[in-house]
Design a protein around this motif. Structure first.
Motif, PDB file in Angstrom:
ATOM      1  N   SER A   1      40.827  24.444  36.047  1.00 60.67           N
ATOM      2  CA  SER A   1      42.055  25.042  35.488  1.00 60.67           C
ATOM      3  C   SER A   1      41.768  26.481  35.075  1.00 60.67           C
ATOM      4  N   LEU A   2      42.510  27.403  35.632  1.00 67.15           N
ATOM      5  CA  LEU A   2      42.278  28.821  35.341  1.00 67.15           C
ATOM      6  C   LEU A   2      43.556  29.492  34.845  1.00 67.15           C
ATOM      7  N   ASN A   3      43.469  30.809  34.614  1.00 65.45           N
ATOM      8  CA  ASN A   3      44.635  31.496  34.017  1.00 65.45           C
ATOM      9  C   ASN A   3      45.693  31.943  35.025  1.00 65.45           C
ATOM     10  N   THR A   4      45.306  32.381  36.222  1.00 63.50           N
ATOM     11  CA  THR A   4      46.321  32.807  37.210  1.00 63.50           C
ATOM     12  C   THR A   4      45.861  32.476  38.632  1.00 63.50           C
ATOM     13  N   GLY A   5      46.838  32.430  39.519  1.00 63.71           N
ATOM     14  CA  GLY A   5      46.537  32.177  40.924  1.00 63.71           C
ATOM     15  C   GLY A   5      45.656  33.273  41.509  1.00 63.71           C
ATOM     16  N   ARG A   6      45.977  34.519  41.198  1.00 70.35           N
ATOM     17  CA  ARG A   6      45.193  35.635  41.751  1.00 70.35           C
ATOM     18  C   ARG A   6      43.733  35.546  41.294  1.00 70.35           C
ATOM     19  N   ASN A   7      43.531  35.061  40.041  1.00 74.64           N
ATOM     20  CA  ASN A   7      42.159  34.926  39.553  1.00 74.64           C
ATOM     21  C   ASN A   7      41.450  33.729  40.179  1.00 74.64           C
ATOM     22  N   ALA A   8      42.223  32.738  40.600  1.00 74.54           N
ATOM     23  CA  ALA A   8      41.619  31.627  41.352  1.00 74.54           C
ATOM     24  C   ALA A   8      41.090  32.177  42.680  1.00 74.54           C
ATOM     25  N   LEU A   9      41.850  33.114  43.267  1.00 70.99           N
ATOM     26  CA  LEU A   9      41.367  33.744  44.505  1.00 70.99           C
ATOM     27  C   LEU A   9      40.096  34.547  44.219  1.00 70.99           C
ATOM     28  N   GLU A  10      40.080  35.252  43.105  1.00 70.03           N
ATOM     29  CA  GLU A  10      38.876  36.020  42.748  1.00 70.03           C
ATOM     30  C   GLU A  10      37.669  35.080  42.622  1.00 70.03           C
ATOM     31  N   TYR A  11      37.892  33.947  42.016  1.00 74.86           N
ATOM     32  CA  TYR A  11      36.838  32.938  41.846  1.00 74.86           C
ATOM     33  C   TYR A  11      36.279  32.546  43.222  1.00 74.86           C
ATOM     34  N   ILE A  12      37.183  32.255  44.163  1.00 78.76           N
ATOM     35  CA  ILE A  12      36.749  31.831  45.509  1.00 78.76           C
ATOM     36  C   ILE A  12      35.946  32.948  46.186  1.00 78.76           C
ATOM     37  N   LEU A  13      36.464  34.174  46.079  1.00 82.48           N
ATOM     38  CA  LEU A  13      35.803  35.306  46.747  1.00 82.48           C
ATOM     39  C   LEU A  13      34.403  35.522  46.173  1.00 82.48           C
TER      40      LEU A  13
ATOM     41  N   ASP B   1      51.951  41.059  46.621  1.00 91.64           N
ATOM     42  CA  ASP B   1      50.930  42.105  46.473  1.00 91.64           C
ATOM     43  C   ASP B   1      49.928  41.853  45.342  1.00 91.64           C
ATOM     44  N   VAL B   2      50.239  40.939  44.431  1.00 95.73           N
ATOM     45  CA  VAL B   2      49.268  40.713  43.343  1.00 95.73           C
ATOM     46  C   VAL B   2      47.958  40.124  43.880  1.00 95.73           C
ATOM     47  N   LEU B   3      48.002  39.576  45.086  1.00101.13           N
ATOM     48  CA  LEU B   3      46.757  39.054  45.666  1.00101.13           C
ATOM     49  C   LEU B   3      45.759  40.173  45.956  1.00101.13           C
TER      50      LEU B   3
ATOM     51  N   GLU C   1      54.182  40.948  33.897  1.00101.42           N
ATOM     52  CA  GLU C   1      53.301  42.126  33.925  1.00101.42           C
ATOM     53  C   GLU C   1      51.991  41.872  33.181  1.00101.42           C
ATOM     54  N   LYS C   2      52.100  41.108  32.102  1.00101.26           N
ATOM     55  CA  LYS C   2      50.902  40.861  31.273  1.00101.26           C
ATOM     56  C   LYS C   2      49.814  40.105  32.025  1.00101.26           C
ATOM     57  N   LEU C   3      50.186  39.468  33.139  1.00 97.10           N
ATOM     58  CA  LEU C   3      49.188  38.694  33.906  1.00 97.10           C
ATOM     59  C   LEU C   3      48.324  39.590  34.789  1.00 97.10           C
ATOM     60  N   SER C   4      48.742  40.824  34.871  1.00 99.58           N
ATOM     61  CA  SER C   4      48.050  41.767  35.744  1.00 99.58           C
ATOM     62  C   SER C   4      46.715  42.194  35.134  1.00 99.58           C
ATOM     63  N   LYS C   5      45.715  42.373  35.990  1.00 97.76           N
ATOM     64  CA  LYS C   5      44.406  42.918  35.591  1.00 97.76           C
ATOM     65  C   LYS C   5      43.718  42.115  34.486  1.00 97.76           C
ATOM     66  N   GLN C   6      43.912  40.808  34.489  1.00 99.93           N
ATOM     67  CA  GLN C   6      43.228  39.932  33.525  1.00 99.93           C
ATOM     68  C   GLN C   6      41.924  39.436  34.143  1.00 99.93           C
ATOM     69  N   PRO C   7      40.899  39.253  33.322  1.00100.00           N
ATOM     70  CA  PRO C   7      39.693  38.618  33.875  1.00100.00           C
ATOM     71  C   PRO C   7      39.946  37.133  34.157  1.00100.00           C
ATOM     72  N   ILE C   8      39.064  36.529  34.936  1.00101.87           N
ATOM     73  CA  ILE C   8      39.190  35.073  35.172  1.00101.87           C
ATOM     74  C   ILE C   8      38.951  34.363  33.838  1.00101.87           C
TER      75      ILE C   8
END
Ligand SMILES: Cc1ncc(COP(=O)(O)O)c(C=O)c1O
Length: 317
Positions: free
Chosen positions: A24-36, A52-54, A188-195
């Protein structure tokens, strides 16, 4: 020690999450960061037709990105043999309608990442990194689920979400219109958050949902619209038995429809505004973003709302 007694917290039932075995993580984009990060990928193939948030994690990790096109079935136009060992290929389960195709794709595409942000209910395929963004299906402000083949060996801070609830609360207490600017702000607040790990509050709310009835309602609503609109829909929509769709994509030649819906307080999202900048008018992706109206079929809609929508479409209101 946990406090005992005193004032009450928000009262919530302790049910079960749908993706109990996921990370369980904070955002979908950060789940992608985790995978990468976990796979050390150096390059990713991304559809033009996505949000584009991806790009956030991709740019943050300075990974090369190559965009690919899709066809009218929303499937990649791509030679999967060209994917190298340190490259990933991301495919989006569009509107929760591509489960069958993904089963086929998983057999021919290596280093596949499935973005199920639009398909909360789809089960992950064994061995395929897959992520979800529950806020597209339910009233939570954030959160993500991830099924990953590799674990990142880092300690993640736990997110807090209490300060991103105002749009959800205003929509109940006042109106959708009143809450809209807060929705944008919280988005907007979800932008640029760490995992981070998913917030406890988000997780508790996701443990309070009747997942089965929401799924049934979505399927039922989708089929209702499909039965009526299928003949005039320029997009070939294939209804899949067990799948749970996100919206009903309706592609018609009525260019005033979206505005007519808005004027009657039927709000539809654009998937995705960035495509109108990334692509040109002749590209299919541009048309998918500009010409298709994504009709609401979620668990809140009853037959009454669907009848209203059909009346507006048919200009009979
Ligand atoms: C297809 C798709 N994938 C991923 C995301 C990212 O999810 P999140 O907002 O939870 O980071 C979005 C939208 O935000 C999306 O539309």
């Amino acid at each position: 020690m946990k406090a005992i007694g005193g004032y009450f917290e928000l009262e919530l039932n302790k049910g079960e999450e749908y993706h109990k075995k996921a990370i369980s993580l904070n955002t979908g984009r950060n789940a992608l960061e985790y995978i990468l990060l976990a796979n050390g990928y150096k390059k990713i193939y991304l559809p033009f037709f996505t949000c584009d948030v991806l790009l956030e994690p991709i740019q943050k990790l300075k990974i090369e990105v190559v965009f690919y096109n899709i066809n009218e079935l929303l499937e990649p136009v791509f030679d999967f043999n060209s994917i190298k060992h340190n490259e990933a290929f991301l495919y989006t389960n569009y509107f929760g309608l591509k489960d069958s195709y993904i089963n086929v794709l998983a057999k021919s595409c290596k280093n596949l990442i499935i973005d199920n942000a639009q398909s909360f209910y789809s089960k992950p395929i064994k061995g395929v990194d897959t992520f979800y963004s529950p806020r597209k299906f339910f009233g939570v402000p954030d959160g993500a689920y991830l099924y990953s083949n590799k674990n990142l060996d880092i300690d993640l801070e736990k997110d807090v979400s209490y300060n991103r609830f105002e749009h959800l609360l205003r929509r109940i207490d006042t109106s959708a219109e009143d809450g809209y600017s807060y929705f944008k702000e919280n988005d907007e607040k979800l932008s640029k958050q760490p995992i981070k790990k998913m917030a406890k509050l988000t997780q508790l709310i996701l443990s309070n949902i009747d997942y089965r009835s929401c799924a049934n309602k979505r399927r039922q609503n989708f089929n209702y619209l499909h039965d009526i609109l299928n003949k005039t829909n320029l997009l070939e929509v294939v209804v899949q038995g067990e799948s749970v769709p996100m919206v009903y994509p309706y592609w018609c030649e009525d260019i005033g429809l979206r505005e007519r819906l808005i004027n009657n307080k039927v709000y539809t999202a654009t998937y995705w505004p960035n495509i109108l900048e990334w692509c040109t008018k002749d590209d299919l992706e541009f048309k998918l973003a500009s010409d298709i109206v994504y009709l609401p079929i979620d668990q809140r809609q009853t037959e009454k709302e669907l009848v209203e929508i059909i009346k507006i479409i048919k200009n009979e209101y």
